[in-house]
Design an enzyme around this catalytic site. Structure first.
Site, PDB file in Angstrom:
ATOM      1  N   ASN A 158       0.328  14.139 -47.975  1.00  0.00           N
ATOM      2  CA  ASN A 158      -0.623  15.238 -48.112  1.00  0.00           C
ATOM      3  C   ASN A 158      -2.046  14.703 -48.140  1.00  0.00           C
ATOM      4  O   ASN A 158      -2.276  13.580 -48.594  1.00  0.00           O
ATOM      5  CB  ASN A 158      -0.412  15.999 -49.435  1.00  0.00           C
ATOM      6  CG  ASN A 158       0.936  16.668 -49.525  1.00  0.00           C
ATOM      7  OD1 ASN A 158       1.437  17.214 -48.560  1.00  0.00           O
ATOM      8  ND2 ASN A 158       1.523  16.615 -50.710  1.00  0.00           N
TER       9      ASN A 158
ATOM     10  N   GLY B 213      -0.028  12.683 -51.437  1.00  0.00           N
ATOM     11  CA  GLY B 213       1.354  13.104 -51.267  1.00  0.00           C
ATOM     12  C   GLY B 213       2.243  12.120 -51.990  1.00  0.00           C
ATOM     13  O   GLY B 213       2.045  10.896 -51.908  1.00  0.00           O
ATOM     14  N   LYS B 214       3.236  12.621 -52.729  1.00  0.00           N
ATOM     15  CA  LYS B 214       4.027  11.731 -53.577  1.00  0.00           C
ATOM     16  C   LYS B 214       4.753  10.663 -52.774  1.00  0.00           C
ATOM     17  O   LYS B 214       4.878   9.514 -53.218  1.00  0.00           O
ATOM     18  CB  LYS B 214       5.009  12.543 -54.426  1.00  0.00           C
ATOM     19  CG  LYS B 214       4.322  13.489 -55.411  1.00  0.00           C
ATOM     20  CD  LYS B 214       5.262  13.997 -56.462  1.00  0.00           C
ATOM     21  CE  LYS B 214       5.627  12.935 -57.464  1.00  0.00           C
ATOM     22  NZ  LYS B 214       4.471  12.435 -58.245  1.00  0.00           N
TER      23      LYS B 214
ATOM     24  N   LEU C 253       6.060   8.588 -70.386  1.00  0.00           N
ATOM     25  CA  LEU C 253       5.499   9.320 -71.520  1.00  0.00           C
ATOM     26  C   LEU C 253       3.977   9.258 -71.569  1.00  0.00           C
ATOM     27  O   LEU C 253       3.380   9.481 -72.630  1.00  0.00           O
ATOM     28  CB  LEU C 253       6.069   8.750 -72.830  1.00  0.00           C
ATOM     29  CG  LEU C 253       7.589   8.664 -72.928  1.00  0.00           C
ATOM     30  CD1 LEU C 253       7.996   7.932 -74.196  1.00  0.00           C
ATOM     31  CD2 LEU C 253       8.212  10.060 -72.879  1.00  0.00           C
TER      32      LEU C 253
ATOM     33  N   ASP D 223       2.137   7.229 -74.268  1.00  0.00           N
ATOM     34  CA  ASP D 223       3.165   6.636 -75.122  1.00  0.00           C
ATOM     35  C   ASP D 223       4.092   5.692 -74.361  1.00  0.00           C
ATOM     36  O   ASP D 223       5.109   5.250 -74.903  1.00  0.00           O
ATOM     37  CB  ASP D 223       3.980   7.736 -75.800  1.00  0.00           C
ATOM     38  CG  ASP D 223       3.161   8.515 -76.811  1.00  0.00           C
ATOM     39  OD1 ASP D 223       2.309   7.890 -77.482  1.00  0.00           O
ATOM     40  OD2 ASP D 223       3.353   9.740 -76.928  1.00  0.00           O
TER      41      ASP D 223
ATOM     42  N   ALA E 107      -2.344   9.598 -59.711  1.00  0.00           N
ATOM     43  CA  ALA E 107      -1.329   8.773 -59.043  1.00  0.00           C
ATOM     44  C   ALA E 107      -0.554   7.877 -59.991  1.00  0.00           C
ATOM     45  O   ALA E 107       0.196   7.015 -59.537  1.00  0.00           O
ATOM     46  CB  ALA E 107      -1.993   7.921 -57.967  1.00  0.00           C
ATOM     47  N   ALA E 108      -0.699   8.064 -61.297  1.00  0.00           N
ATOM     48  CA  ALA E 108      -0.071   7.135 -62.234  1.00  0.00           C
ATOM     49  C   ALA E 108       1.445   7.109 -62.079  1.00  0.00           C
ATOM     50  O   ALA E 108       2.066   6.040 -62.051  1.00  0.00           O
ATOM     51  CB  ALA E 108      -0.451   7.496 -63.664  1.00  0.00           C
ATOM     52  N   GLY E 109       2.072   8.287 -62.015  1.00  0.00           N
ATOM     53  CA  GLY E 109       3.520   8.338 -61.900  1.00  0.00           C
ATOM     54  C   GLY E 109       4.034   7.734 -60.608  1.00  0.00           C
ATOM     55  O   GLY E 109       5.056   7.039 -60.590  1.00  0.00           O
ATOM     56  N   ASP E 110       3.326   7.983 -59.507  1.00  0.00           N
ATOM     57  CA  ASP E 110       3.745   7.416 -58.226  1.00  0.00           C
ATOM     58  C   ASP E 110       3.543   5.910 -58.192  1.00  0.00           C
ATOM     59  O   ASP E 110       4.354   5.173 -57.620  1.00  0.00           O
ATOM     60  CB  ASP E 110       2.973   8.080 -57.084  1.00  0.00           C
ATOM     61  CG  ASP E 110       3.332   9.543 -56.914  1.00  0.00           C
ATOM     62  OD1 ASP E 110       4.478   9.911 -57.220  1.00  0.00           O
ATOM     63  OD2 ASP E 110       2.460  10.321 -56.481  1.00  0.00           O
TER      64      ASP E 110
ATOM     65  N   ARG F 288      -9.220   4.161 -61.915  1.00  0.00           N
ATOM     66  CA  ARG F 288      -9.988   4.481 -60.716  1.00  0.00           C
ATOM     67  C   ARG F 288      -9.672   5.893 -60.253  1.00  0.00           C
ATOM     68  O   ARG F 288      -8.590   6.405 -60.506  1.00  0.00           O
ATOM     69  CB  ARG F 288      -9.662   3.474 -59.599  1.00  0.00           C
ATOM     70  CG  ARG F 288     -10.047   2.050 -59.959  1.00  0.00           C
ATOM     71  CD  ARG F 288      -9.896   1.109 -58.776  1.00  0.00           C
ATOM     72  NE  ARG F 288      -8.520   0.726 -58.532  1.00  0.00           N
ATOM     73  CZ  ARG F 288      -8.058  -0.518 -58.634  1.00  0.00           C
ATOM     74  NH1 ARG F 288      -8.864  -1.496 -59.024  1.00  0.00           N
ATOM     75  NH2 ARG F 288      -6.807  -0.792 -58.360  1.00  0.00           N
TER      76      ARG F 288
ATOM     77  N   SER G   1      -6.573   4.314 -55.843  1.00  0.00           N
ATOM     78  CA  SER G   1      -6.550   3.774 -57.205  1.00  0.00           C
ATOM     79  C   SER G   1      -5.449   2.739 -57.416  1.00  0.00           C
ATOM     80  O   SER G   1      -5.442   2.057 -58.447  1.00  0.00           O
ATOM     81  CB  SER G   1      -6.338   4.922 -58.203  1.00  0.00           C
ATOM     82  OG  SER G   1      -5.006   5.406 -58.155  1.00  0.00           O
TER      83      SER G   1
END
Length: 312
Positions: free
Chosen positions: A15, A43-44, A214, A217, A243-246, A279, A285
């Site tokens: 995306n 996009g994930k 988390l 956490d 974008a942290a999770g990806d 970033r 980032s």
């Protein structure tokens, strides 16, 4: 790509992110003034592919973009990160877009319009062959569910699923998943358990391994062999968590493909995610392997500036 061993394949969405930065996100019916606006490739699926490539893996990305300017930019961003785009198809019409609002402090809300992603029905013959030679297959839920299930059913690769956007998951998909990586909200939607620890146990009734991220956490991990781990977050001042999770998922796949055990793989992925929130933007980032290794060697290099962040 014939005859070439792929370490990681990604079958997912690409995306263009349309990102607005604000002090506080508007409530329904409210208008607020923003500070800045950027268009950023995302996009994930594409995010996880770029994260894995920057973390040191050879990566093949399969998906679709439109025949518009965004599609050209999305392919270029993947190529620039070292991702093989030979399986990225061009279809008539617009590419997928995501409207993202980012608040001061990094919290975000996202609306995804699938565009070309919605045309994907499953891996074609060439993509299936590449996936079959891969160490891992990263999946998300920004493609049609039937396409995700079709990819998961292919033999060969370890299947790693990020269940986002959060929706109930069909049993036919869960039966193929080796590792699931939801955040707290997604874990609650899947299991009905609001407590992350309870959700982790419920996830292990569905799949062999699970990580629940988390945010500040850190993350918790469990497997059916009885292993339970808690990974603290790295202290960092979050600027943009988009974008942290990806980043976490892509880096975790790399660590596992390289043979790291669960504890060290979690630590590697958490460091990568912490670096990414310092970033702005999604793919821009994501840290390089050199940055991740340096942060692991010297945790202060991840940015101990107050607060903490893992992935969410």
């Amino acid at each position: 790509m014939a005859g070439e061993q792929r370490v990681i394949s990604v079958f997912g969405s690409a995306n263009m992110d349309l990102v607005a930065y604000v002090t506080s996100a508007p409530s329904l019916g409210e208008t607020v003034m923003g500070r800045a606006f950027h268009t950023v490739p995302g996009g994930k699926g594409a995010n996880q592919a770029i994260a894995a490539a920057r973390a040191g893996a050879r990566v093949a990305f399969a998906g679709a973009v439109g025949d518009d300017a965004f599609g050209t930019e999305l392919r270029a961003a993947l190529v620039d990160a070292g991702v093989d785009t030979g399986l990225l198809r061009v279809v008539p019409g617009p590419s997928g877009v995501a409207h993202i609002v980012v608040e001061d402090g990094g919290a975000n809300s996202i609306i995804v319009i699938p565009g070309a992603n919605g045309t994907v029905t499953g891996p074609d013959e060439e993509a299936a062959a590449v996936i079959g030679r891969s160490r891992a297959l990263l999946l998300q839920l920004e493609l049609p569910m039937a396409a995700v299930v079709a990819a998961a059913r292919l033999p060969g690769a370890e299947v790693i699923l990020t269940p986002a956007p959060a929706v109930p998951l069909p049993g036919e998909l869960l039966a193929e998943v080796d590792l699931i990586i939801p955040n707290e909200h997604e874990a609650a939607v899947i299991t009905g358990a609001a407590d992350p620890g309870e959700a982790l146990e419920a996830l292990l009734d569905l799949v062999p391994e699970a990580v629940v991220t988390l945010g500040a956490d850190g993350a918790i991990y469990g497997s059916r062999d009885g292993t339970r781990l808690r990974q603290p977050a790295v202290p960092v001042e979050a600027v943009d968590t988009t974008a942290a999770g990806d980043t976490f998922a892509g880096a975790l796949a790399v660590a596992r493909a390289e043979g790291l055990d669960a504890r060290h793989a979690l630590r590697f992925a958490t460091a990568a995610a912490a670096l990414s929130v310092r970033r702005r933007g999604a793919s821009p980032s994501m840290p390089s392997r050199r940055e991740i290794d340096r942060a692991l060697a010297r945790p202060e290099d991840a940015g101990s500036l107050g607060g903490a962040h893992g992935a969410s």
